[in-house]
Motif scaffolding. Structure first.
Motif, PDB file in Angstrom:
ATOM      1  N   ALA A   7       0.832  -1.201   0.000  1.00  0.00           N
ATOM      2  CA  ALA A   7       0.000   0.000   0.000  1.00  0.00           C
ATOM      3  C   ALA A   7       0.866   1.251   0.000  1.00  0.00           C
ATOM      4  CB  ALA A   7      -0.931  -0.009   1.204  1.00  0.00           C
ATOM      5  N   ARG A   8       1.921   1.248   0.779  1.00  0.00           N
ATOM      6  CA  ARG A   8       2.820   2.401   0.820  1.00  0.00           C
ATOM      7  C   ARG A   8       3.476   2.621  -0.535  1.00  0.00           C
ATOM      8  NH1 ARG A   8       5.321   1.272   6.820  1.00  0.00           N
ATOM      9  NH2 ARG A   8       3.708   2.428   7.948  1.00  0.00           N
ATOM     10  N   GLN A   9       3.881   1.563  -1.185  1.00  0.00           N
ATOM     11  CA  GLN A   9       4.493   1.689  -2.512  1.00  0.00           C
ATOM     12  C   GLN A   9       3.485   2.201  -3.533  1.00  0.00           C
ATOM     13  OE1 GLN A   9       6.068  -2.202  -3.311  1.00  0.00           O
ATOM     14  NE2 GLN A   9       7.817  -1.945  -1.941  1.00  0.00           N
ATOM     15  N   SER A  10       2.235   1.833  -3.365  1.00  0.00           N
ATOM     16  CA  SER A  10       1.194   2.248  -4.306  1.00  0.00           C
ATOM     17  C   SER A  10       0.802   3.715  -4.163  1.00  0.00           C
ATOM     18  CB  SER A  10      -0.069   1.401  -4.095  1.00  0.00           C
ATOM     19  OG  SER A  10       0.186   0.056  -4.395  1.00  0.00           O
ATOM     20  N   LEU A  11       1.035   4.294  -2.990  1.00  0.00           N
ATOM     21  CA  LEU A  11       0.577   5.657  -2.739  1.00  0.00           C
ATOM     22  C   LEU A  11       1.151   6.654  -3.740  1.00  0.00           C
ATOM     23  CD1 LEU A  11      -0.984   7.732  -1.098  1.00  0.00           C
ATOM     24  CD2 LEU A  11       1.000   7.878   0.431  1.00  0.00           C
ATOM     25  N   LEU A  39     -10.037  16.047  -6.109  1.00  0.00           N
ATOM     26  CA  LEU A  39      -9.091  14.999  -6.493  1.00  0.00           C
ATOM     27  C   LEU A  39      -8.618  14.207  -5.278  1.00  0.00           C
ATOM     28  CD1 LEU A  39      -6.990  16.835  -9.220  1.00  0.00           C
ATOM     29  CD2 LEU A  39      -8.651  14.992  -9.560  1.00  0.00           C
ATOM     30  N   ALA A  40      -8.495  14.862  -4.139  1.00  0.00           N
ATOM     31  CA  ALA A  40      -8.108  14.164  -2.911  1.00  0.00           C
ATOM     32  C   ALA A  40      -9.190  13.157  -2.517  1.00  0.00           C
ATOM     33  CB  ALA A  40      -7.867  15.168  -1.788  1.00  0.00           C
ATOM     34  N   LEU A  41     -10.438  13.560  -2.636  1.00  0.00           N
ATOM     35  CA  LEU A  41     -11.544  12.655  -2.334  1.00  0.00           C
ATOM     36  C   LEU A  41     -11.542  11.465  -3.293  1.00  0.00           C
ATOM     37  CD1 LEU A  41     -14.000  12.198  -0.532  1.00  0.00           C
ATOM     38  CD2 LEU A  41     -15.331  13.534  -2.160  1.00  0.00           C
ATOM     39  N   GLN A  42     -11.311  11.746  -4.569  1.00  0.00           N
ATOM     40  CA  GLN A  42     -11.230  10.681  -5.569  1.00  0.00           C
ATOM     41  C   GLN A  42     -10.087   9.726  -5.238  1.00  0.00           C
ATOM     42  OE1 GLN A  42     -10.737  12.139  -9.586  1.00  0.00           O
ATOM     43  NE2 GLN A  42     -10.318  10.109 -10.386  1.00  0.00           N
ATOM     44  N   LEU A  43      -8.936  10.283  -4.880  1.00  0.00           N
ATOM     45  CA  LEU A  43      -7.773   9.458  -4.547  1.00  0.00           C
ATOM     46  C   LEU A  43      -8.053   8.579  -3.337  1.00  0.00           C
ATOM     47  CD1 LEU A  43      -4.773   8.655  -4.865  1.00  0.00           C
ATOM     48  CD2 LEU A  43      -4.246  10.564  -3.361  1.00  0.00           C
ATOM     49  N   THR A  44      -8.632   9.136  -2.283  1.00  0.00           N
ATOM     50  CA  THR A  44      -8.880   8.333  -1.093  1.00  0.00           C
ATOM     51  C   THR A  44      -9.816   7.169  -1.392  1.00  0.00           C
ATOM     52  OG1 THR A  44     -10.655   9.799  -0.333  1.00  0.00           O
ATOM     53  CG2 THR A  44      -8.443  10.233   0.512  1.00  0.00           C
ATOM     54  N   PHE A  45     -10.839   7.418  -2.205  1.00  0.00           N
ATOM     55  CA  PHE A  45     -11.776   6.356  -2.562  1.00  0.00           C
ATOM     56  C   PHE A  45     -11.093   5.287  -3.416  1.00  0.00           C
ATOM     57  CE2 PHE A  45     -14.794   4.507  -5.572  1.00  0.00           C
ATOM     58  CZ  PHE A  45     -15.658   3.891  -4.694  1.00  0.00           C
ATOM     59  N   SER A  54      -6.859   2.708   3.895  1.00  0.00           N
ATOM     60  CA  SER A  54      -7.513   4.011   3.870  1.00  0.00           C
ATOM     61  C   SER A  54      -6.515   5.144   4.096  1.00  0.00           C
ATOM     62  CB  SER A  54      -8.583   4.095   4.956  1.00  0.00           C
ATOM     63  OG  SER A  54      -9.570   3.124   4.722  1.00  0.00           O
ATOM     64  N   ILE A  55      -6.798   6.275   3.437  1.00  0.00           N
ATOM     65  CA  ILE A  55      -6.047   7.505   3.628  1.00  0.00           C
ATOM     66  C   ILE A  55      -7.003   8.503   4.267  1.00  0.00           C
ATOM     67  CG2 ILE A  55      -4.867   9.425   2.494  1.00  0.00           C
ATOM     68  CD1 ILE A  55      -4.320   7.532   0.137  1.00  0.00           C
ATOM     69  N   ASP A  56      -6.571   9.157   5.320  1.00  0.00           N
ATOM     70  CA  ASP A  56      -7.371  10.198   5.941  1.00  0.00           C
ATOM     71  C   ASP A  56      -7.337  11.433   5.043  1.00  0.00           C
ATOM     72  OD1 ASP A  56      -7.367  12.750   7.817  1.00  0.00           O
ATOM     73  OD2 ASP A  56      -8.530  11.174   8.806  1.00  0.00           O
ATOM     74  N   LEU A  57      -8.502  11.908   4.639  1.00  0.00           N
ATOM     75  CA  LEU A  57      -8.605  13.028   3.700  1.00  0.00           C
ATOM     76  C   LEU A  57      -7.919  14.285   4.238  1.00  0.00           C
ATOM     77  CD1 LEU A  57      -9.756  14.096   1.024  1.00  0.00           C
ATOM     78  CD2 LEU A  57     -11.861  14.620   2.254  1.00  0.00           C
ATOM     79  N   ALA A  58      -8.146  14.615   5.497  1.00  0.00           N
ATOM     80  CA  ALA A  58      -7.538  15.815   6.088  1.00  0.00           C
ATOM     81  C   ALA A  58      -6.019  15.713   6.087  1.00  0.00           C
ATOM     82  CB  ALA A  58      -8.064  16.034   7.501  1.00  0.00           C
ATOM     83  N   GLN A  59      -5.489  14.527   6.366  1.00  0.00           N
ATOM     84  CA  GLN A  59      -4.038  14.338   6.357  1.00  0.00           C
ATOM     85  C   GLN A  59      -3.484  14.481   4.955  1.00  0.00           C
ATOM     86  OE1 GLN A  59      -3.295  10.570   8.240  1.00  0.00           O
ATOM     87  NE2 GLN A  59      -3.874  11.326  10.261  1.00  0.00           N
ATOM     88  N   LEU A  60      -4.178  13.945   3.967  1.00  0.00           N
ATOM     89  CA  LEU A  60      -3.731  14.058   2.583  1.00  0.00           C
ATOM     90  C   LEU A  60      -3.632  15.512   2.162  1.00  0.00           C
ATOM     91  CD1 LEU A  60      -2.976  12.709  -0.113  1.00  0.00           C
ATOM     92  CD2 LEU A  60      -5.420  12.600  -0.622  1.00  0.00           C
ATOM     93  N   LEU A  61      -4.557  16.325   2.622  1.00  0.00           N
ATOM     94  CA  LEU A  61      -4.573  17.738   2.247  1.00  0.00           C
ATOM     95  C   LEU A  61      -3.563  18.569   3.038  1.00  0.00           C
ATOM     96  CD1 LEU A  61      -8.408  18.201   1.896  1.00  0.00           C
ATOM     97  CD2 LEU A  61      -6.728  18.130   0.040  1.00  0.00           C
ATOM     98  N   ALA A  62      -3.104  18.076   4.187  1.00  0.00           N
ATOM     99  CA  ALA A  62      -2.266  18.890   5.064  1.00  0.00           C
ATOM    100  C   ALA A  62      -0.813  18.434   5.179  1.00  0.00           C
ATOM    101  CB  ALA A  62      -2.882  18.931   6.456  1.00  0.00           C
ATOM    102  N   LEU A  63      -0.561  17.161   4.999  1.00  0.00           N
ATOM    103  CA  LEU A  63       0.769  16.611   5.278  1.00  0.00           C
ATOM    104  C   LEU A  63       1.524  16.261   4.005  1.00  0.00           C
ATOM    105  CD1 LEU A  63      -0.265  14.146   8.134  1.00  0.00           C
ATOM    106  CD2 LEU A  63       0.590  16.487   8.372  1.00  0.00           C
TER     107      LEU A  63
END
Length: 77
Positions: A7-11, A39-45, A54-63
């Motif tokens: 999963a980490r490699q796929s990110l 796009l972040a929402l699309q990516l998380t889904f 799962s990816i936390d949407l808020a973390q994806l947008l902030a980190l």
């Protein structure tokens, strides 16, 4: 379901695919690469559908992507 390592490699590959960006690195931030909240929402889904993680949407947008990678979540069954 993918292992956490898979999963980490796929990110990075998934971020690159969603943003049409060839050079995605762990120190990049999704927003700085041109990502939007939609796009972040699309990516998380799609990431969850493809990997089972799962990816936390808020973390994806902030980190950075490296920080997001360390915080991947096991989905609840």
């Amino acid at each position: 379901m993918h292992t956490i390592e898979q999963a980490r490699q796929s990110l990075l590959a998934e971020v690159g695919r969603i943003l049409s960006e060839a050079d995605v690195r762990l120190d990049d931030r999704f927003i700085e690469l041109g990502g939007t909240s939609f796009l972040a929402l699309q990516l998380t889904f799609e990431f969850s559908e493809r990997t089972g993680w799962s990816i936390d949407l808020a973390q994806l947008l902030a980190l950075s992507l490296g920080e997001v990678e360390l915080r991947l979540e096991r989905p609840t069954a």
